[in-house]
Design an enzyme around this catalytic site. Structure first.
Site, mmCIF file in Angstrom:
data_model
loop_
_atom_site.group_PDB
_atom_site.id
_atom_site.type_symbol
_atom_site.label_atom_id
_atom_site.label_comp_id
_atom_site.label_asym_id
_atom_site.label_seq_id
_atom_site.Cartn_x
_atom_site.Cartn_y
_atom_site.Cartn_z
ATOM 1 N N VAL A 46 0.840 -1.201 0.000
ATOM 2 C CA VAL A 46 0.000 0.000 0.000
ATOM 3 C C VAL A 46 0.879 1.256 0.000
ATOM 4 O O VAL A 46 0.564 2.247 -0.656
ATOM 5 C CB VAL A 46 -0.965 0.002 1.209
ATOM 6 N N CYS A 47 1.990 1.200 0.703
ATOM 7 C CA CYS A 47 2.869 2.376 0.859
ATOM 8 C C CYS A 47 3.267 3.020 -0.471
ATOM 9 O O CYS A 47 3.126 4.236 -0.627
ATOM 10 C CB CYS A 47 4.103 2.015 1.678
ATOM 11 N N PRO A 48 3.742 2.236 -1.467
ATOM 12 C CA PRO A 48 4.137 2.909 -2.713
ATOM 13 C C PRO A 48 2.958 3.551 -3.444
ATOM 14 O O PRO A 48 3.142 4.575 -4.103
ATOM 15 C CB PRO A 48 4.784 1.802 -3.542
ATOM 16 N N LEU A 51 2.555 6.946 -1.580
ATOM 17 C CA LEU A 51 3.663 7.865 -1.849
ATOM 18 C C LEU A 51 3.641 8.334 -3.295
ATOM 19 O O LEU A 51 3.943 9.499 -3.588
ATOM 20 C CB LEU A 51 4.991 7.197 -1.510
#
Length: 187
Positions: A46-48, A51
């Site tokens: 999920v993080c990328p 970002l």
């Protein structure tokens, strides 16, 4: 204890930005709007997406005088390696802070102590270093950069217009409210 309306605590950290390693401290924020965008870890799922979404809107944030600081408990070296290996992360132009000591994550009260990872936390910080908005989500729930832009615009509006507040779903240019006795029970 809520961190809303509190001053950010002192910190010093290494970061990756524009192909270079830099040092960042709380003093770098003074006089500017800032967004701290905490996430659990580099090289995840999920993080990328989050970002990358912020990267796609970074120019808009810059036009509003807002600097973005993404933060995870990874090192600045890991941020560079991720930046060099991922198309999504390669488009990031904002500061990627490494927090391997977990000091910044603790300061903002998003650290999962037993895991050494930060929760998904978003903090809007005004030019005086005061936290004006906080959003914390569970690990599986991604955030939306367009909604973050809307919240920053609302925070900037309220700061520039004392005595006015922004109602739910407020967007730039829409009507605001001026709280008063006359409004009690009328909304």
């Amino acid at each position: 204890m809520s961190v809303i309306n509190t001053e950010i605590k002192p910190f010093k950290a290494q970061a990756f930005k524009d192909g270079k390693f830099i040092e960042v401290t709380e003093a770098d924020l003074k006089g500017k709007w800032g967004v701290f965008f905490f996430y659990p870890a580099d090289f995840t799922f999920v993080c990328p997406t989050e970002l990358g979404d912020v990267a796609d809107h970074y120019e808009e944030f810059q036009k509003m005088g807002v600097e973005i600081y993404s933060v995870s408990t990874d090192t600045h070296f890991t941020h560079k390696a991720w930046h060099d290996s991922s198309e999504t992360i390669a488009k990031i132009k904002y500061t990627m802070i490494g927090d391997p000591t977990m000091q910044i994550s603790r300061n903002f009260e998003v650290l999962r102590e037993n895991e050494g990872l930060a929760n998904r936390g978003t903090f809007i910080v005004d030019p005086d270093g005061i936290i004006q908005a906080v959003e914390i989500t569970a690990e599986g729930i991604g955030r939306d950069a367009e909604d973050l832009l809307r919240k920053v615009k609302a925070a900037q509006y309220v700061r520039a217009h004392p005595g006015e507040v922004c109602p739910a779903k407020w967007k730039e240019g829409e009507a605001t409210l001026a709280p008063s006795l006359d409004l009690v029970g009328k909304i």
